[in-house]
Design a protein around this motif. Structure first.
Motif, short mmCIF file in Angstrom:
data_model
loop_
_atom_site.label_atom_id
_atom_site.label_comp_id
_atom_site.label_asym_id
_atom_site.label_seq_id
_atom_site.Cartn_x
_atom_site.Cartn_y
_atom_site.Cartn_z
N ARG A 140 0.42 0.38 -11.39
CA ARG A 140 -0.84 0.38 -12.12
C ARG A 140 -2.01 0.54 -11.17
NH1 ARG A 140 -2.96 -4.39 -16.24
NH2 ARG A 140 -4.76 -3.23 -17.07
N ARG A 141 -1.91 -0.09 -9.99
CA ARG A 141 -2.97 0.04 -8.99
C ARG A 141 -3.09 1.48 -8.52
NH1 ARG A 141 -5.61 -3.40 -5.37
NH2 ARG A 141 -7.24 -2.16 -4.39
N ARG A 142 -1.95 2.16 -8.36
CA ARG A 142 -1.99 3.57 -7.95
C ARG A 142 -2.70 4.40 -9.02
NH1 ARG A 142 3.12 7.66 -6.66
NH2 ARG A 142 2.03 9.57 -7.19
N THR A 143 -2.40 4.13 -10.28
CA THR A 143 -3.04 4.87 -11.37
C THR A 143 -4.54 4.61 -11.39
OG1 THR A 143 -1.01 4.71 -12.68
CG2 THR A 143 -3.04 5.25 -13.86
N ALA A 144 -4.91 3.33 -11.17
CA ALA A 144 -6.33 2.98 -11.14
C ALA A 144 -7.05 3.67 -9.99
CB ALA A 144 -6.49 1.47 -11.04
N ASP A 145 -6.40 3.73 -8.84
CA ASP A 145 -7.00 4.40 -7.67
C ASP A 145 -7.20 5.88 -7.96
OD1 ASP A 145 -7.05 2.01 -6.35
OD2 ASP A 145 -5.28 2.42 -5.11
N ALA A 146 -6.20 6.50 -8.62
CA ALA A 146 -6.29 7.93 -8.93
C ALA A 146 -7.43 8.19 -9.92
CB ALA A 146 -4.96 8.42 -9.50
N ARG A 172 0.83 -1.21 0.00
CA ARG A 172 0.00 0.00 0.00
C ARG A 172 0.86 1.25 0.00
NH1 ARG A 172 -5.32 -0.37 0.90
NH2 ARG A 172 -5.35 1.79 1.66
N GLY A 173 1.90 1.25 0.84
CA GLY A 173 2.77 2.43 0.90
C GLY A 173 3.52 2.68 -0.39
N ALA A 174 3.88 1.60 -1.09
CA ALA A 174 4.64 1.75 -2.33
C ALA A 174 3.84 2.45 -3.42
CB ALA A 174 5.09 0.37 -2.82
N ARG A 175 2.52 2.43 -3.31
CA ARG A 175 1.70 3.15 -4.31
C ARG A 175 2.02 4.64 -4.30
NH1 ARG A 175 -4.35 0.82 -2.97
NH2 ARG A 175 -3.80 -1.40 -2.83
N ARG A 176 2.35 5.17 -3.12
CA ARG A 176 2.68 6.60 -3.02
C ARG A 176 4.10 6.88 -3.46
NH1 ARG A 176 0.10 5.48 1.90
NH2 ARG A 176 2.08 5.57 3.03
#
Length: 349
Positions: free
Chosen positions: A334-340, A29-33
């Motif tokens: 990719r998950r970070r982009t999807a969340d954004a 989770r932290g790596a998304r940031r």
């Protein structure tokens, strides 16, 4: 400091497995940031580089060798959460393919070598960066100190785990003294490698170093009697600046180190192996579940030439690690982009 099977009893191994799994989950989770356009392309490469340098055991003292742990290096280059994942990927590849570090002890190794080293190193690094002058040299100095302290911290953590769940009856005081003493020396080697690597990347592309993201001193303007940050100058966006040259240089370096230079590494036992033999904590060591792997002990099965066998194993290890690491970090990015894209702001809410 790869702990083999049999050193730690089953209940404590299971408990550290839970700790390691929780740490990896939090790190995902932290790596998304952390994984942005600067760090995401390099995270898999950092894992591969750590794998390669860990093959380079260097002599320390009295027939003992040491090697890079890598937590400090990974945390400073790509961030602490991503750093935990980098070292975890390396440990997983080493345990499954190369029979290095027990599979039942994987939780112990991730907790000790990935979590403890990364957390301690990054805490020390950030504390020093805040008080040192805002210069590139300060990043190198802070990297040296962080790496130096992270290794004996991991030695203390292992000693504590062994005190709680060790499978032999030995003097924990003697084990602590021996572990910390030898790993302080190994920490010097870790500090040199980490400082040189971070310093080299900062010198050519400081924008790629997570720990140096606040290095640039912002220009201040006085507006209506108050100091405010000046607008950023027009420049080539970071995303538009190619990472290809740095990535290729890092990959070639990793391949050369693992495929060639590793042949000349010290054959002496590493710090944990030496202490285990001297203090008798290795009496219950179990055969590794991957002992029959074609790449066990960093050699290719049925290849008789030692130099060629070790070199091929090193090259394969670097390749597998960079692919596995890049896949993990690409998925996280990719998950970070999807969340954004799914956020209320992005949806126009």
């Amino acid at each position: 400091m790869h702990v083999p099977d049999g050193f730690i009893d089953a209940p404590v191994s299971a408990a550290t497995g839970v700790v390691a799994a929780a740490a990896v989950a939090v790190s995902l989770r932290g790596a998304r940031r952390e994984l942005d356009e600067r760090t995401a392309p390099l995270a898999g490469l950092v894992a591969a580089f750590i794998f390669a340098v860990q093959m380079l055991n260097f002599p320390v003292a009295a027939g003992t060798s040491g090697h890079l742990l890598g937590g400090a290096l990974a945390a400073i280059l790509v961030g602490p959460y991503t750093g935990v994942l980098c070292v975890s990927v390396v440990l997983l590849m080493q345990g499954i393919l190369f029979a290095d570090g027990g599979l039942t002890a994987l939780g112990v190794n991730i907790t000790d070598m990935a979590v403890v080293t990364t957390v301690v190193a990054y805490a020390v690094f950030r504390a020093l960066v805040k008080v040192l002058p805002r210069k590139r040299r300060s990043i190198t100095v802070a990297s040296f100190a962080a790496a130096l302290l992270s290794v004996p911290a991991a030695a203390v953590a292992f000693t504590f785990i062994y005190w709680v769940g060790g499978t032999t009856d030995v003097s924990i005081g003697k084990v602590t003294t021996a572990m910390v003493g030898v790993h302080v020396l190994i920490g010097i080697g870790e500090a040199v490698i980490t400082a040189l690597t971070v310093g080299a990347v900062v010198a050519v592309r400081p924008d790629l170093v997570y720990g140096a993201r606040d290095l640039r001193q912002r220009l201040k303007l006085r507006v209506n009697g108050e100091l405010v940050d000046a607008p950023d100058p027009v420049a080539v966006p970071v995303a538009a600046r190619s990472h290809r040259k740095v990535w290729l240089a890092g990959l070639v370096t990793s391949l050369v180190l693992a495929g060639g230079v590793s042949f000349y590494a010290s054959a002496s036992p590493d710090g944990l192996e030496k202490v285990a033999a001297d203090q008798g904590i290795d009496k219950n060591t179990e055969k590794h579940a991957s002992a029959d792997s074609p790449l066990a002990d960093y050699g290719v099965k049925d290849v008789d030439d030692a130099r060629l066998s070790g070199g091929l194993a090193g090259v394969i290890g670097v390749g597998v690690t960079v692919v596995a690491g890049s896949t993990v970090f690409w998925a996280v990015r990719r998950r970070r982009t999807a969340d954004a894209d799914a956020s209320p702001v992005s949806a126009g809410v």
